[in-house]
Design an enzyme around this catalytic site. Structure first.
Site, PDB file in Angstrom:
ATOM      1  N   ASP A 182      -4.469   0.239   0.218  1.00 37.97           N
ATOM      2  CA  ASP A 182      -3.537   1.315   0.558  1.00 37.97           C
ATOM      3  C   ASP A 182      -4.302   2.470   1.192  1.00 37.97           C
ATOM      4  O   ASP A 182      -5.202   3.031   0.573  1.00 37.97           O
ATOM      5  CB  ASP A 182      -2.841   1.761  -0.745  1.00 37.97           C
ATOM      6  CG  ASP A 182      -1.777   2.832  -0.539  1.00 37.97           C
ATOM      7  OD1 ASP A 182      -1.451   3.137   0.615  1.00 37.97           O
ATOM      8  OD2 ASP A 182      -1.271   3.334  -1.556  1.00 37.97           O
ATOM      9  N   ASP A 211       5.664   5.843  -3.126  1.00 36.40           N
ATOM     10  CA  ASP A 211       4.567   6.719  -3.556  1.00 36.40           C
ATOM     11  C   ASP A 211       5.086   7.911  -4.342  1.00 36.40           C
ATOM     12  O   ASP A 211       5.704   8.819  -3.777  1.00 36.40           O
ATOM     13  CB  ASP A 211       3.813   7.224  -2.314  1.00 36.40           C
ATOM     14  CG  ASP A 211       2.925   6.159  -1.710  1.00 36.40           C
ATOM     15  OD1 ASP A 211       2.098   5.591  -2.448  1.00 36.40           O
ATOM     16  OD2 ASP A 211       3.056   5.891  -0.500  1.00 36.40           O
ATOM     17  N   SER A 235       4.965   1.678   3.066  1.00 38.05           N
ATOM     18  CA  SER A 235       5.104   2.926   2.321  1.00 38.05           C
ATOM     19  C   SER A 235       6.063   3.822   3.079  1.00 38.05           C
ATOM     20  O   SER A 235       5.854   4.095   4.263  1.00 38.05           O
ATOM     21  CB  SER A 235       3.752   3.624   2.200  1.00 38.05           C
ATOM     22  OG  SER A 235       3.953   4.995   1.911  1.00 38.05           O
ATOM     23  N   MET A 269       4.196  11.213  -6.397  1.00 34.91           N
ATOM     24  CA  MET A 269       3.107  12.194  -6.551  1.00 34.91           C
ATOM     25  C   MET A 269       3.606  13.357  -7.401  1.00 34.91           C
ATOM     26  O   MET A 269       4.716  13.850  -7.185  1.00 34.91           O
ATOM     27  CB  MET A 269       2.689  12.709  -5.186  1.00 34.91           C
ATOM     28  CG  MET A 269       2.270  11.593  -4.244  1.00 34.91           C
ATOM     29  SD  MET A 269       1.678  12.295  -2.709  1.00 34.91           S
ATOM     30  CE  MET A 269       1.372  10.804  -1.769  1.00 34.91           C
ATOM     31  N   HIS A 316       6.846  -0.028  -0.769  1.00 40.17           N
ATOM     32  CA  HIS A 316       5.887   0.757  -1.545  1.00 40.17           C
ATOM     33  C   HIS A 316       6.410   2.184  -1.702  1.00 40.17           C
ATOM     34  O   HIS A 316       6.634   2.882  -0.710  1.00 40.17           O
ATOM     35  CB  HIS A 316       4.553   0.742  -0.793  1.00 40.17           C
ATOM     36  CG  HIS A 316       3.403   1.378  -1.498  1.00 40.17           C
ATOM     37  ND1 HIS A 316       2.635   0.710  -2.429  1.00 40.17           N
ATOM     38  CD2 HIS A 316       2.870   2.617  -1.401  1.00 40.17           C
ATOM     39  CE1 HIS A 316       1.666   1.513  -2.866  1.00 40.17           C
ATOM     40  NE2 HIS A 316       1.793   2.684  -2.261  1.00 40.17           N
ATOM     41  N   MET A 367      -7.717   1.890  -3.377  1.00 40.85           N
ATOM     42  CA  MET A 367      -7.372   2.919  -2.381  1.00 40.85           C
ATOM     43  C   MET A 367      -8.435   2.946  -1.281  1.00 40.85           C
ATOM     44  O   MET A 367      -9.634   2.962  -1.565  1.00 40.85           O
ATOM     45  CB  MET A 367      -7.307   4.306  -3.020  1.00 40.85           C
ATOM     46  CG  MET A 367      -6.178   4.545  -4.007  1.00 40.85           C
ATOM     47  SD  MET A 367      -4.507   4.366  -3.354  1.00 40.85           S
ATOM     48  CE  MET A 367      -4.484   5.542  -2.018  1.00 40.85           C
ATOM     49  N   HIS A 422       3.998   3.114  -6.828  1.00 41.10           N
ATOM     50  CA  HIS A 422       2.619   3.600  -6.984  1.00 41.10           C
ATOM     51  C   HIS A 422       2.669   5.011  -7.572  1.00 41.10           C
ATOM     52  O   HIS A 422       3.031   5.965  -6.893  1.00 41.10           O
ATOM     53  CB  HIS A 422       1.951   3.579  -5.597  1.00 41.10           C
ATOM     54  CG  HIS A 422       0.569   4.128  -5.561  1.00 41.10           C
ATOM     55  ND1 HIS A 422      -0.076   4.459  -4.388  1.00 41.10           N
ATOM     56  CD2 HIS A 422      -0.330   4.401  -6.548  1.00 41.10           C
ATOM     57  CE1 HIS A 422      -1.286   4.908  -4.655  1.00 41.10           C
ATOM     58  NE2 HIS A 422      -1.456   4.898  -5.966  1.00 41.10           N
TER      59      HIS A 422
END
Ligand code: DX5
Ligand code: ZN
Length: 224
Positions: A173, A33, A6, A35, A31, A135, A64
């Site tokens: 994760d 992320d 990540s 948000m 990965h 998670m 993700h």
């Protein structure tokens, strides 16, 4: 066990060289992320940044989405260059329709569950996904402590995938390191997202190599 670093804790002023660094560690995918500041109390980046990253990396993009309404941007993430699009079953998007949209754009599809969500929440969709992410921290921030009490949930999912003869990867994760990856592998995870532990490691390639050697209990389908 495969490794998906990540980049949340990397140096954002040097994204291109950070991606090159990840590649030379021997990691299997990357990965990303996303948000939205609504589903989680933090903001990161979206399709325009991923599109630029796509032009400097040939790695598999494991995206993700920590978003309240992921279905609104599936086309944008697909066009930006995501290879796998993963969203939360707790989001406010219709799960079946969102999975169908991801497939429509020819991408791999995945579902994520937060710590308080039971494994059974994704059982109805197991035959429609390539991966489930469990998670092991509350989503929103890198560098948190691994929640070992999620392991029974991982094992329950692995058993259900095996029982139904499906080929679904299981990702973990949050707080994954050389110490916690073996615990997750033993519980049935076959892909480890590694953020802060990788970017802070004295030898990141050695850490990836160590995780690669871990054997996952039961099936081990490969996404990449
Ligand atoms: C948390 C993110 C994770 C996180 C992992 O909300 O989904 O991918 O960046 O970072 P570490 O490995 O530091 O927990
Ligand atoms: Zn993540």
């Amino acid at each position: 066990m495969q490794v998906s670093p990540s980049i949340l804790t990397c140096d954002f002023t040097q994204l291109s060289s950070e991606l090159a660094f990840v590649k030379q560690t021997g990691a299997d995918m990357i990965h990303l992320d996303v948000m939205d500041g609504v589903f989680v109390p933090n903001l990161s980046f979206g399709p325009p940044v991923i599109e630029r990253l796509r032009s400097v990396s040939d790695m598999f993009f494991d995206v993700h989405l920590m978003m309240q309404y992921p279905h609104r941007l599936i086309e944008a993430f697909a066009n930006a260059g995501a290879d796998l699009i993963n969203f939360h079953v707790e989001s406010d998007s219709p799960v079946e329709e969102t999975l169908a949209a991801i497939r429509h754009f020819g991408k791999r599809a995945a579902l994520t569950i937060k710590p308080k969500t039971p494994a059974s929440a994704v059982f109805p969709y197991l035959d429609k996904v390539d991966m489930v992410l469990v998670m092991t921290v509350e989503p929103g921030f890198g560098g948190q402590k691994f929640m070992e009490d999620m392991m029974p949930k991982l094992s329950e999912l692995r058993r259900e995938i095996t029982r139904r003869g499906l080929s679904v990867s299981l990702q973990v994760d949050g707080g994954i390191s050389a110490q916690t990856a073996p615990i997750a592998a033993a519980a049935g995870a076959d892909i480890a997202v590694v953020g802060s532990a990788l970017f802070n490691a004295p030898d990141a390639a050695a850490l990836v190599n160590e995780i690669h050697k871990l054997h996952t209990t039961d099936a081990e389908p490969s996404l990449v």
